[in-house]
Scaffold this motif. Structure first.
Motif, PDB file in Angstrom:
ATOM      1  N   UNK A 138       0.831  -1.208   0.000  1.00  0.00           N
ATOM      2  CA  UNK A 138       0.000   0.000   0.000  1.00  0.00           C
ATOM      3  C   UNK A 138       0.867   1.261   0.000  1.00  0.00           C
ATOM      4  N   UNK A 139       0.477   2.214  -0.804  1.00  0.00           N
ATOM      5  CA  UNK A 139       1.140   3.528  -0.879  1.00  0.00           C
ATOM      6  C   UNK A 139       2.634   3.447  -1.199  1.00  0.00           C
ATOM      7  N   UNK A 140       3.058   2.413  -1.955  1.00  0.00           N
ATOM      8  CA  UNK A 140       4.472   2.379  -2.356  1.00  0.00           C
ATOM      9  C   UNK A 140       4.727   3.514  -3.350  1.00  0.00           C
ATOM     10  N   UNK A 141       6.000   3.820  -3.551  1.00  0.00           N
ATOM     11  CA  UNK A 141       6.339   4.948  -4.413  1.00  0.00           C
ATOM     12  C   UNK A 141       7.097   4.477  -5.648  1.00  0.00           C
ATOM     13  N   UNK A 142       7.040   5.321  -6.670  1.00  0.00           N
ATOM     14  CA  UNK A 142       7.769   5.093  -7.914  1.00  0.00           C
ATOM     15  C   UNK A 142       8.591   6.344  -8.182  1.00  0.00           C
ATOM     16  N   UNK A 143       9.890   6.164  -8.313  1.00  0.00           N
ATOM     17  CA  UNK A 143      10.766   7.296  -8.595  1.00  0.00           C
ATOM     18  C   UNK A 143      11.300   7.180 -10.013  1.00  0.00           C
ATOM     19  N   UNK A 144      10.924   8.135 -10.834  1.00  0.00           N
ATOM     20  CA  UNK A 144      11.445   8.209 -12.188  1.00  0.00           C
ATOM     21  C   UNK A 144      12.733   9.014 -12.129  1.00  0.00           C
ATOM     22  N   UNK A 145      13.783   8.516 -12.721  1.00  0.00           N
ATOM     23  CA  UNK A 145      15.115   9.109 -12.575  1.00  0.00           C
ATOM     24  C   UNK A 145      15.431  10.162 -13.626  1.00  0.00           C
ATOM     25  N   UNK A 146      14.439  10.685 -14.294  1.00  0.00           N
ATOM     26  CA  UNK A 146      14.663  11.744 -15.276  1.00  0.00           C
ATOM     27  C   UNK A 146      13.892  12.990 -14.855  1.00  0.00           C
ATOM     28  N   UNK A 147      14.221  14.121 -15.455  1.00  0.00           N
ATOM     29  CA  UNK A 147      13.631  15.389 -15.043  1.00  0.00           C
ATOM     30  C   UNK A 147      12.446  15.824 -15.897  1.00  0.00           C
ATOM     31  N   UNK A 148      11.954  14.952 -16.738  1.00  0.00           N
ATOM     32  CA  UNK A 148      10.824  15.310 -17.592  1.00  0.00           C
ATOM     33  C   UNK A 148       9.493  15.189 -16.876  1.00  0.00           C
ATOM     34  N   UNK A 149       8.440  15.603 -17.567  1.00  0.00           N
ATOM     35  CA  UNK A 149       7.083  15.484 -17.030  1.00  0.00           C
ATOM     36  C   UNK A 149       6.703  14.020 -16.905  1.00  0.00           C
ATOM     37  N   UNK A 150       5.962  13.693 -15.853  1.00  0.00           N
ATOM     38  CA  UNK A 150       5.453  12.337 -15.653  1.00  0.00           C
ATOM     39  C   UNK A 150       4.007  12.303 -16.127  1.00  0.00           C
ATOM     40  N   UNK A 151       3.763  11.494 -17.159  1.00  0.00           N
ATOM     41  CA  UNK A 151       2.410  11.326 -17.672  1.00  0.00           C
ATOM     42  C   UNK A 151       1.802  10.095 -17.016  1.00  0.00           C
TER      43      UNK A 151
END
Length: 154
Positions: free
Chosen positions: A122-135
């Motif tokens: 529950x409520x785990x996180x996802x970290x995208x390692x780039x600086x662009x917009x997250x769609x």
């Protein structure tokens, strides 16, 4: 982020779940994601890097949908998210990204894929390692929601 980067992932997800699990998903409206909280109970995340772009892709499933996909793909019906379910989510992440990679290669965008990482709870996180917009784009089904996230560097 341009649709030419997003649409291959959308069509690949629909194709993989339709072919492998005989499951139809209904796409909902995309939107920008401002936080790192996953929109499901189990998520596959994969990085991509190439000479023209780098980014990451994730797919999160509600527990009920992940268990239904497991049943349809492998004939097993676990009561909870276990190692077999997380392995399956990793494979789906790989298949969807591989399908998108083929489509993008036809458009002249080459990239390599990392090994998927699967996170659950529950409520785990996802970290995208780039600086662009997250769609963020949700898909509905009678068994729950799947949500994909796509982030490419600016």
């Amino acid at each position: 982020m341009e649709a030419k980067f997003v649409n291959p992932f959308l069509s690949s997800l629909l194709n993989v779940l339709s072919t492998m699990a005989q499951l139809e998903l209904k796409p909902q409206a995309p939107r920008l994601k401002k936080d790192e909280v996953a929109r499901g109970d189990v998520s596959g995340v994969i990085g991509m890097i190439g000479p023209m772009t780098k980014g990451s892709f994730s797919i999160s499933f509600d527990k009920s949908l992940a268990l239904e996909v497991m049943h349809r793909m492998l004939g097993e019906r676990p009561k909870d998210i276990n190692d077999d379910v997380t392995d399956m989510i990793g494979e789906i992440t790989n298949m969807v990204t591989g399908g998108a990679k083929r489509i993008l290669a036809d458009q002249g965008y080459e990239f390599n894929m990392a090994t998927p990482i699967v996170v659950s709870g529950p409520s785990h996180t996802i970290q995208h390692k780039t600086d662009g917009a997250k769609i963020l784009m949700p898909f509905t089904s009678e068994y729950g929601i799947a949500t994909i996230e796509i982030c490419f560097a600016k």
